[in-house]
Each structure stands twice: as structure tokens, then as C-alpha cells.
Design an enzyme around this catalytic site. Structure first.
Site: not given
Ligand SMILES: Cc1ncc(COP(=O)(O)O)c(C=O)c1O
Lengths: 424, 142
Positions: A135, A213, A216, A239, A380
């Protein structure tokens, strides 16, 4: 099935329709009045009554700024706020709540490590390894920090199905000092699961730290930071059915203790003079300013909710069944191409696909008319989309409240999309 | 919502007008909608009276973005550049004749924005930075 769940007893079976009764927003969709077939939990999950009630209860019955007030409500708010920290600790099996830092979410947690740990520990000749799945939030901070420090950013590649290729890991550590491996545990775009049981020992053999990270993974499968042997974990409350605007960084205490603060102000200090300041203990050293009080308490309520419906292992098992069911339905649609790992593999509950002759945005718009909500776009992960040779995908994702009927309605809707576009 | 995909739009999507490239364009421009990855490359030829004589475009993206460009291309052929410059969001909405949510509106407006960016570049006037501030077309943040 998961990194640490294989030894757990068989989980209870979830009843997604019963669970859905806890989610006011699912009762009727805005376009049809029918149940909302919400298949975009990977972007953000819906909230159960229990979380909403917790937020209302904080504001109505126990709200004040935390940590310093001497009156009753301040003590109540502080107790609940720190109670949420303990719930997070327990949920990921950290050794102490001092290792749990509240942030705005995954993104801020990663930026904290990049800016605090990265800027003090990286320099020319150092290597940071990440993956082609990331991401943007676990990519751009490292691009920035590497550019600023002279460290080099390298990538574990993916194959054409988006599965990580680990054949030549050692080549990634050649010609420099491997300092950090930072990987997405489960890909939000494809559902790919990163085999941490292989990646972590490899990173450790080079003396590198491992950041995960977990945006998910933590909401969808058991994650035990000690069993995984990692050093940092980032995830978001929104999430996992908690409020938006809050998340957590977990880090090993000795690492966090050695890291400098990255934001400065109230809460994070011990003693301030005009000429300088000394900083607070963990975890508050990294929590400058008034935090998201009601949201942090609601975060704790979301973790309680997960427990109350059968626990995270039960959610994982339910999602696995829904993913397999959805995969089969979608695979049977002519001209539909599923991306990512196959249904039998260890994967997350994300079904990413393209359909010949249609653009994902048109697909998502047409489904919305039936109150079937999916996401369309690059999720993203622009470099990953480019690597896989697609501009965008449509993505359906499942959670505890997902039913077979939701997925049937997805498949029916996709049939209608094909008719509208003259493909059927 | 199904209304979005009335036959008129789908016909332009499947068989776009003025699709392709011009051998000798007066100016050209390309742009993306970062939200959904719609892409358009537009070429425009004008005569000595600054009247548009030909438009060609290529691109990929959703039905709304591609059909809107197709419809727009027919519309601006024969117009002077001043007339094109005077076109705004409402003109595009009227041309395509469908109601759009703010996110999908960006898809529909992509064509006009790319044409206008090409005109700015051609005229040597300050090209708007990114998407924001393209004349009267304002881009909300979504
Ligand atoms: C794999 C992953 N990493 C990071 C993020 C970023 O999360 P947040 O927008 O809650 O900071 C997301 C959310 O879209 C994600 O799916």
C-alpha cells in the site's frame, strides 16, 4: 491457515445474519431499502451498535481530557483510555501496554517508525527491503526516508498472480547492510498473504528488524507479535469495526525506548524549561497532544466486540468460507478475471477482478444501484497495478457480517453489468 | 443509477466518435483522473480563425469518461477556441444528459479539462497546477 492459529482449538461458527443485527447501517441500503450487501470492509469496516454505544457513553457519561485532570470524569476517561491500551496489548499478545502506541492509524504508525527509527538508524550503505505489494502508506514513507538518509530501498518481487517470490532473498541483502524488512502482512489489493514464517528468519539472519503492515491482517486473522518474532506492527481501528481516526503502533519495548520522539508538545514531556525538555516514558513519549479519546475507547470496544462474537479465529474461518464461495461464483462469470492467489491458498478475504469490456468504476456504479458496495480503482497500490498490467480492478472484500446472499447478489449484479454493456 | 448507462452513453463508449490521432494537430494534451485511472490524450486542429477543424483522442477508462470525450469531441468541432474556453461544467453535464455523483462527475469532466489544458499550453497562459483551478471547473476533494 494462519501464522499462529494452527494450534488453536476449532473456532466457533459465526452466524453472519445474527451479527448483522448489530450493525444498524446494514439493515437497509440507501438505494433499494434492501439489506446493504457491504463488500468493501477492506477499505473500512462498518461499526456495530456496541462501538457506537461506547462512543456515546464516553461523551455522555465519562468524558474529559485524559491523564492530568483531578476530577471524577477525568479519572474515568483516563481509566477507559488506558484500558483500551491493555485490550490492544492482549489482542496482539504484546508483553506490556508500554509497547502499544496510539496513532491516527496504520499510516501514522508507519510514518512514526520511518521518521523516528529510520532517520536515526539509516544511512548510506544501508538497505531497507519491502515488497512490490505495498500500500502507498508502507512505500512512500520509506521512499522519503531513504532519499533523506541515503539508504537504499529494495523490493521482494511478486509473480504474475501477485504472490511474493522468495527464491532469491539473499540477493536483496547484497552490497550493503540490511537494516529493515517492512512488509504488508495481507495485501489489500489482492489478498496475498506474506509468509512471515520465511521472511522473518531471513531478516533476522541478516540482523535486520521486521516491520509488519497489519492493516489487513489484524482485523481478519489471529496476529501474535511474539509468535511472529517481529519488531513493529501497524494497524487501524476503523478496519476492525472500530472508529476512524485511530490505530496503533506496536513495537518491541527496547527499540521504542531507544527511539527519539517525532512529534513534540503536551503529553509527551516529563519536564519542560525555557531552555529545553525531557520526555515522558513509553508509550506517552510518542503520543504528543490530546489523543482521540472517545475513539481510542471505541477501539477497545471493537476488540471486545470481536471477542463477544466468537473471537478473531472464528472470523478468520468465516471469511475463509465466504472467500472460497465468492471466488467460485466469480470464477464462473464469463470474461471475469480474478487476480491474486487462488482460493485454496492462504489468502485474505479480498476478491480483486477485472471484467472484459467493462471498467471497474462502471461495474461498481452499476452494483451500487442494487446496494451492493464494492471498491474500484488502484486501491492505493499504483506500482502493483502497473506491475500486474492493469489500470484498476474491482474489489469485493468480506468480513464477519458477510453472508452467502451478499455474494450471490454480487454475482447477480455482475450478470446485469454484462447485460448493460451488451456482453451477455 | 442504471440511468447513467443509457444506450446513448454506451454507444459512445463502444463506438467513440473521433477516436484516433491527427497527423498535424495544432495542440495536444493528456491527463489522468488519479481517482480511477481514466486517461485521455486529445489532439486538436484549428484554422486561421481559431476555429476547431478536427479533434482526435485516445484513452482508456470508464464508460463515463470515454463517452463524455466522444460527445465533447463532436460538440467542439466547428466552435472557436473562445467558445470552447467558455464551456464549463454545466455544459458538459447538459451534453451528456445524466446525473452524476461528484466522483463520477470528474470522469465526465476529464475530456473538457484535458482540452483546456492543451489550450492553456498552446496560448502560453499559465497551465493550471494539476487538476485544481482549471478555469471555472473546480475540483472538490473527494
Ligand atoms: C494494507 C494497508 N496498509 C495501510 C493502509 C492504510 O491505513 P490507514 O488509511 O488506516 O492509515 C491500508 C488501508 O487502506 C491498507 O489496506
Amino acid at each position: 491457515m494462519t501464522d499462529s492459529a494452527s494450534t488453536l482449538p476449532a473456532p466457533t461458527q459465526l452466524d453472519p445474519l445474527r451479527i448483522s443485527e448489530d450493525f444498524p447501517i446494514l439493515a437497509s441500503g440507501p438505494n433499494t431499502g434492501e439489506r446493504l450487501a457491504f463488500l468493501d470492509s477492506a477499505a473500512s469496516a462498518m461499526k456495530p451498535r456496541q462501538v457506537i454505544d461506547s462512543i456515546v457513553a464516553t461523551y455522555e457519561g465519562g468524558y474529559a481530557n485524559v491523564h492530568r485532570g483531578v476530577y471524577h470524569h477525568a479519572a474515568t476517561a483516563t481509566r477507559h483510555f488506558e484500558g483500551a491500551r491493555e485490550k490492544v496489548r492482549s489482542f496482539i499478545n504484546a508483553t506490556t501496554p508500554r509497547e502499544v502506541i496510539f496513532t491516527r492509524g496504520t499510516t501514522e504508525a508507519i510514518n512514526l517508525v520511518a521518521n523516528s527509527w529510520g532517520r536515526t538508524n539509516l544511512g548510506p550503505g544501508d538497505i531497507v527491503v519491502t515488497t512490490e505489494l505495498e500500500h502507498h502508506s508502507n512505500l512512500v514513507p520509506w521512499q522519503q526516508v531513504c532519499a533523506a538518509t541515503g539508504a537504499e530501498l529494495r523490493f521482494i518481487p511478486v509473480d504474475d498472480t501477485g504472490v511474493l517470490v522468495l527464491d532469491d532473498l539473499d540477493a536483496l541483502a547484497e552490497g550493503g547492510t540490511l537494516k529493515l524488512v517492512t512488509v504488508v502482512h495481507v495485501s489489500n489489493s489482492l489478498g496475498t498473504h506474506a509468509p512471515l514464517d520465511l521472511i522473518v528468519p531471513w531478516a533476522k539472519s541478516h540482523g535486520a528488524l521486521v516491520m509488519v503492515d497489519g492493516a489487513q491482517s489484524v482485523p481478519h486473522r489471529p496476529v501474535d507479535v511474539q509468535a511472529l518474532g517481529i519488531d513493529f506492527l501497524a494497524f487501524s481501528a476503523h478496519k476492525l469495526m472500530g472508529p476512524s481516526g485511530v490505530g496503533a503502533l506496536w513495537g518491541r519495548e527496547e527499540l521504542l525506548a531507544a527511539m527519539p520522539p517525532w512529534q513534540f508538545g503536551g503529553e509527551m514531556i516529563r519536564r519542560v524549561e525555557y531552555s529545553g525538555a525531557t520526555f515522558n516514558d513509553l508509550p506517552w513519549k510518542f503520543e504528543a497532544g490530546t489523543p482521540a479519546i472517545a475513539e481510542v475507547i471505541g477501539f477497545g470496544a471493537a476488540l471486545d466486540y470481536i471477542e463477544s462474537i466468537g473471537g478473531i479465529a472464528a472470523i478468520a474461518a468465516h471469511e475463509q468460507a465466504m472467500t472460497a464461495y465468492g471466488y467460485e461464483l466469480l470464477a464462473a462469470i464469463p470474461g471475469l478475471h480474478l487476480l491474486g492467489p487462488g482460493p485454496g491458498e492462504d489468502r485474505g478475504g479480498v476478491l480483486s477482478f477485472t471484467m472484459d469490456g467493462t471498467h471497474p468504476h462502471d461495474v461498481a456504479t452499476l452494483l451500487d444501484a442494487r446496494d451492493v458496495n464494492i471498491r474500484a480503482g488502484h486501491h492505493c497500490t499504483q506500482p502493483l497495478m502497473k506491475r500486474l498490467g492493469v489500470h484498476a480492478t474491482a474489489r469485493a472484500s468480506v468480513y464477519a457480517y458477510t453472508t452467502r446472499e451478499d455474494l450471490d447478489r454480487l454475482a447477480d449484479g455482475l450478470g446485469e453489468v454484462r447485460r448493460v454493456f451488451g456482453l451477455a | 443509477m442504471d440511468d447513467l448507462y443509457r444506450e446513448y452513453i454506451l454507444e459512445h463508449y463502444r463506438n467513440p466518435q473521433n477516436y484516433g490521432t491527427l497527423p498535424d494537430p495544432t495542440f495536444e494534451a493528456e491527463g489522468q483522473n488519479p481517482l480511477c485511472g481514466d486517461e485521455l490524450h486529445v489532439q486538436v486542429a484549428v484554422d486561421d480563425d481559431r476555429r476547431v477543424t478536427a479533434v482526435k483522442f485516445t484513452g482508456q477508462g470508464c464508460a463515463i469518461s470515454q463517452a463524455s470525450m466522444s460527445i465533447l469531441s463532436d460538440e467542439i468541432i466547428g466552435k472557436t477556441l473562445d467558445e470552447v474556453a467558455a464551456m464549463n461544467k454545466d455544459d458538459v453535464v447538459e451534453l451528456i444528459g445524466i446525473d452524476l455523483t461528484p466522483v463520477r462527475l470528474k470522469c465526465a469532466l476529464l475530456g473538457l479539462v484535458v482540452v483546456k489544458m492543451g489550450m492553456h499550453e498552446h496560448a502560453g497562459t499559465a497551465a493550471p497546477a494539476g487538476w485544481e483551478g482549471v478555469d471555472e471547473i473546480s475540483w472538490g476533494t473527494t
